[in-house]
Write a protein that holds these residues in place. Structure first.
Motif, PDB file in Angstrom:
ATOM      1  N   CYS A  53      38.015  28.444  26.815  1.00 51.67           N
ATOM      2  CA  CYS A  53      39.178  28.479  27.424  1.00 51.67           C
ATOM      3  C   CYS A  53      40.338  27.676  26.628  1.00 51.67           C
ATOM      4  CB  CYS A  53      39.479  28.194  28.932  1.00 51.67           C
ATOM      5  SG  CYS A  53      38.536  29.201  29.753  1.00 51.67           S
ATOM      6  N   SER A  54      40.086  26.563  26.314  1.00 51.08           N
ATOM      7  CA  SER A  54      41.087  25.962  25.373  1.00 51.08           C
ATOM      8  C   SER A  54      41.296  26.513  23.770  1.00 51.08           C
ATOM      9  CB  SER A  54      40.793  24.282  25.300  1.00 51.08           C
ATOM     10  OG  SER A  54      39.667  24.311  24.546  1.00 51.08           O
ATOM     11  N   LEU A  55      40.367  27.242  23.421  1.00 54.82           N
ATOM     12  CA  LEU A  55      40.388  27.890  22.341  1.00 54.82           C
ATOM     13  C   LEU A  55      41.081  29.155  22.145  1.00 54.82           C
ATOM     14  CD1 LEU A  55      39.272  28.047  19.230  1.00 54.82           C
ATOM     15  CD2 LEU A  55      37.341  29.361  20.223  1.00 54.82           C
ATOM     16  N   TYR A  56      40.993  30.018  23.417  1.00 53.91           N
ATOM     17  CA  TYR A  56      41.577  31.153  23.534  1.00 53.91           C
ATOM     18  C   TYR A  56      43.041  31.170  24.405  1.00 53.91           C
ATOM     19  CZ  TYR A  56      37.284  33.528  21.903  1.00 53.91           C
ATOM     20  OH  TYR A  56      36.315  33.750  21.091  1.00 53.91           O
ATOM     21  N   ASP A 102      31.714  28.008  16.868  1.00 50.34           N
ATOM     22  CA  ASP A 102      32.277  29.165  17.725  1.00 50.34           C
ATOM     23  C   ASP A 102      31.272  29.836  18.128  1.00 50.34           C
ATOM     24  OD1 ASP A 102      34.652  30.282  18.747  1.00 50.34           O
ATOM     25  OD2 ASP A 102      33.963  31.933  17.157  1.00 50.34           O
ATOM     26  N   VAL A 103      30.140  30.155  17.192  1.00 48.75           N
ATOM     27  CA  VAL A 103      28.978  31.128  17.504  1.00 48.75           C
ATOM     28  C   VAL A 103      28.183  30.369  18.431  1.00 48.75           C
ATOM     29  CG1 VAL A 103      26.913  32.160  16.559  1.00 48.75           C
ATOM     30  CG2 VAL A 103      29.231  32.203  15.546  1.00 48.75           C
ATOM     31  N   VAL A 156      28.003  17.381  16.412  1.00 49.04           N
ATOM     32  CA  VAL A 156      26.484  17.848  16.676  1.00 49.04           C
ATOM     33  C   VAL A 156      26.052  17.305  17.787  1.00 49.04           C
ATOM     34  CG1 VAL A 156      24.345  17.710  15.306  1.00 49.04           C
ATOM     35  CG2 VAL A 156      26.402  18.331  13.900  1.00 49.04           C
ATOM     36  N   GLY A 157      26.263  15.950  18.320  1.00 48.55           N
ATOM     37  CA  GLY A 157      25.845  15.273  19.257  1.00 48.55           C
ATOM     38  C   GLY A 157      26.236  15.972  20.464  1.00 48.55           C
ATOM     39  N   ALA A 189      33.128  26.463   7.677  1.00 51.03           N
ATOM     40  CA  ALA A 189      31.725  26.998   8.037  1.00 51.03           C
ATOM     41  C   ALA A 189      31.315  26.048   9.291  1.00 51.03           C
ATOM     42  CB  ALA A 189      30.978  26.767   6.749  1.00 51.03           C
ATOM     43  N   PHE A 190      31.508  24.902   9.227  1.00 49.30           N
ATOM     44  CA  PHE A 190      31.119  24.179  10.345  1.00 49.30           C
ATOM     45  C   PHE A 190      31.874  24.673  11.968  1.00 49.30           C
ATOM     46  CE2 PHE A 190      31.158  20.535  13.644  1.00 49.30           C
ATOM     47  CZ  PHE A 190      29.702  20.333  13.654  1.00 49.30           C
ATOM     48  N   PHE A 191      33.027  25.133  11.738  1.00 46.28           N
ATOM     49  CA  PHE A 191      33.901  25.472  13.007  1.00 46.28           C
ATOM     50  C   PHE A 191      33.281  26.953  13.237  1.00 46.28           C
ATOM     51  CE2 PHE A 191      37.066  28.494  14.459  1.00 46.28           C
ATOM     52  CZ  PHE A 191      37.573  27.679  15.696  1.00 46.28           C
TER      53      PHE A 191
END
Length: 312
Positions: free
Chosen positions: A68-71, A11-12, A268-269, A5-7
């Protein structure tokens, strides 16, 4: 389930921040560069430079580093040399954004509280000098980051084990102290001194003007100062609130050496820290009537052109 859920929230958040941050900062740079918002040229220089730094934070730290590192986990960004340079740029643009906020707060403090220095320091030439100095020093300070990475056959690059070496440990710790601890304390201190000066000066001016005209006339000096103060406190207040989690995380992990259960706080920070890079446009819109008008024109002008084209 909680981690997933936190991920998804992350992402959003980062996707939204990338779109809104780029659009908002570009609009801010264009509007403020035109010089039609009624701000002094000195203040305008600081605000444009802050928007430019925030735009670079969104571009390099959010878009290139996170999205970019995510995709594209095995793109050219993971190459050893690119990775090392990217680390320098990421840290430098964040430093620029933070220290330009400090510079703007100091400029407004001098303008409000130090009338003898105002004529020399609160000028366009001095502002340009301070801005260039902040940019240059931010990049020079982060050059050693190039050497904290080493090639990796599977991931392209990885961090060296430098924390066990005293010089590198001191360098990394001093970097965290310079951003965000020292700027955070400096802004709090400057704002506290500014508030104290304003309260004393306002009390004296009300007393003097009350003796002369029963206090019924509007004081133009206090009105101009009030608008400047609202802008200052809105920008610095936003910085203080959004960087608070990052500062608390730094104090617990680096100073108190409490590493337990801080991963979520760190994430979060970081999210709030990057959010600070797109809030100034909202602040200008809420506090500056002329900026709102220019922003309305910038938004409606393409629509009017499109409607005119459709009619023709």
């Amino acid at each position: 389930m909680g981690s997933l859920a936190f991920f998804l929230v992350q992402d959003v958040f980062y996707h939204s921040l990338a779109v809104i941050g780029v659009a908002a900062n570009l609009m801010t740079i264009v509007i403020l560069s035109r010089g039609s918002c009624g701000l002094s040229r000195c203040t305008g220089r600081y605000l444009v430079s802050m928007a430019a730094a925030d735009l670079l934070v969104i571009t390099f730290c959010v878009i290139l580093n996170y999205l970019c590192s995510l995709y594209f986990p095995f793109s050219f960004l993971t190459h050893y040399y690119v990775c090392s340079l990217h680390s320098i740029v990421n840290a430098s643009v964040v430093d620029c954004s933070v220290w330009l906020t400090v510079a703007f707060t100091l400029d407004r403090f001098v303008a409000i509280c130090c009338q003898r220095l105002k004529a020399r320091y609160c000028t366009e030439r001095a502002a340009v000098g301070v801005i260039v100095t902040v940019w240059v020093l931010s990049y020079l300070r982060n050059i050693p980051r190039y050497f904290i990475y080493e090639p990796d056959h599977t991931r392209g690059c990885r961090l060296r084990n430098v924390c066990s070496k005293t010089p590198w440990a001191l360098y990394m710790w001093s970097g965290m102290a310079l951003t965000p601890l020292i700027p955070y304390v400096s802004i709090l201190l400057l704002n506290a001194l500014t508030v104290k000066h304003i309260l004393v000066a306002s009390r004296v001016r009300r007393t003097l003007r009350g003796q002369g005209n029963d206090g019924k006339q509007v004081d133009p000096e206090m009105e101009n100062r009030r608008r400047s103060i609202i802008l200052l406190f809105a920008i610095s207040g936003s910085f203080i609130v959004l960087w608070m989690t990052r500062v608390v995380d730094f104090v617990f992990q680096e100073i108190l050496l409490d590493m337990s259960r801080m991963a979520v706080v760190t994430h979060v920070g970081d999210m709030l820290m990057y959010l600070n890079s797109c809030t100034n446009t909202c602040i200008y819109a809420l506090t500056q009537a002329k900026f709102r008008e220019e922003m309305r024109r910038a938004v409606t002008h393409p629509i009017h052109l499109f409607l005119k084209f459709m009619k023709d």
